[in-house]
Scaffold this active site. Structure first.
Site, mmCIF file in Angstrom:
data_model
loop_
_atom_site.group_PDB
_atom_site.id
_atom_site.type_symbol
_atom_site.label_atom_id
_atom_site.label_comp_id
_atom_site.label_asym_id
_atom_site.label_seq_id
_atom_site.Cartn_x
_atom_site.Cartn_y
_atom_site.Cartn_z
ATOM 1 N N PHE A 1 2.161 4.249 0.049
ATOM 2 C CA PHE A 1 2.431 3.119 -0.837
ATOM 3 C C PHE A 1 2.397 3.556 -2.291
ATOM 4 C CE2 PHE A 1 0.195 1.347 2.867
ATOM 5 C CZ PHE A 1 0.978 0.264 3.214
ATOM 6 N N ASP A 2 3.319 3.028 -3.084
ATOM 7 C CA ASP A 2 3.158 3.046 -4.532
ATOM 8 C C ASP A 2 2.080 2.015 -4.868
ATOM 9 O OD1 ASP A 2 3.587 3.393 -7.295
ATOM 10 O OD2 ASP A 2 5.128 1.831 -7.302
ATOM 11 N N GLY A 3 1.572 2.064 -6.108
ATOM 12 C CA GLY A 3 0.524 1.137 -6.506
ATOM 13 C C GLY A 3 1.054 -0.131 -7.136
#
Length: 300
Positions: free
Chosen positions: A166-168
């Site tokens: 996941f990106d943040g």
């Protein structure tokens, strides 16, 4: 196929173009219409479709189910995969036969003619929707369902366990810091993060999906878990990493590995991780992931 309890399971809906490579067929549909498309699918219904971008992810989810049931045969917290399609039931025969050909544990298929098929997502308890159509994804997000756009690409099926990256900001977390960055630049964003360090970030569109993954993972030790999760963010670890870590801790979300890239390209680290799927809100990061053969999904 084991029937799942939708109230307990992690229900994932995928469109046919997300799980299989239907680009040639889709081009035929756009150029010559639905009738010609249906004729083509009927004529080729015994020919299995090639795997698409989300195929390996669905296969790995099936592996997780097997490991969960080995650990506890009565466990109901399983992946439940639903195929949602704008195909007619007649042309859908090839889709069903293709899933059976590859041994995919899928029993729910929805072939609907309505232009906005996302209206059926909530009635099925869908927690994540993957589509190759941007309008579908935006409609699902507006309905409050976690969703992402997959881009067709040739991918190598990575080995198990299931790996999700996941990106943040604007994916796991809200886009509040992104907005500050757009208005005040990097220095303003860093000052904001330092001032808000003790305050957990808001929820992003994929938080609920990530939390359910984390709950499934807690049935295992870190060494034996069939699920591994990764945070790969453009944030600087030194200046903006503490709040992200504190937020994950506050949520109780277990992340196996976190990479604070400080704006550096994500492709090389993703190539090392080899996730079954990578979620990001930046198209340049999606492109970088695609360039190294990583199945990617854009959260608009």
């Amino acid at each position: 196929v084991l029937q799942k309890d939708p109230d307990e399971a992690l229900v994932i809906a995928v469109t046919t173009r997300a799980i299989f490579n239907l680009e040639e067929e889709h081009k035929l549909y756009l150029e010559k219409g639905k009738e010609e498309y249906t004729r083509h699918q009927l004529a080729n219904q015994e020919k299995p479709l090639a795997p698409g971008t989300a195929f390996a992810f669905i296969q790995a989810a099936q592996y997780v189910n097997e490991k969960i049931l080995e650990n506890n045969p009565s466990e109901k917290d399983l992946f439940d995969i639903l195929v949602l399609s704008n195909n007619s039931p007649e042309s859908g025969v090839r889709i069903i036969k293709s899933t059976k050909h590859y041994g995919l544990e899928i029993s729910k298929f929805c072939f609907v003619s309505d232009e906005d098929s996302t209206q059926y997502l909530k009635s099925h308890g869908v927690k994540l929707f993957l589509s190759a159509d941007r309008t579908d994804v935006c409609n699902a997000l507006r309905r409050g369902v976690s969703a992402a756009l997959v881009f067709q690409q040739e991918v190598q099926a990575p080995s198990t366990p299931l790996r999700v990256a996941f990106d943040g900001d604007a994916v796991l977390f809200s886009d509040e810091t992104d907005q500050v960055f757009q208005e005040q630049g990097l220095e303003g964003a860093m000052q904001y993060e330092r001032a808000m360090e003790a305050v957990p970030m808001g929820e992003g569109p994929l938080k609920a999906f990530a939390m359910h993954l984390g709950r499934m993972r807690k049935n295992f030790s870190q060494e034996t878990s069939p699920i591994r999760t990764y945070l790969v963010t453009a944030r600087s670890g030194r200046d903006m990493g503490i709040r992200a870590i504190k937020t994950l801790r506050e949520w109780g979300l277990p992340i196996d590995e976190a990479f604070f890239m400080d704006g550096a390209p994500k492709g090389p680290i993703l190539a090392q991780i080899q996730p079954h799927i990578f979620f990001d809100d930046g198209l340049h990061n999606i492109q970088g992931a695609q360039n190294v053969g990583v199945p990617s999904a854009w959260v608009p």
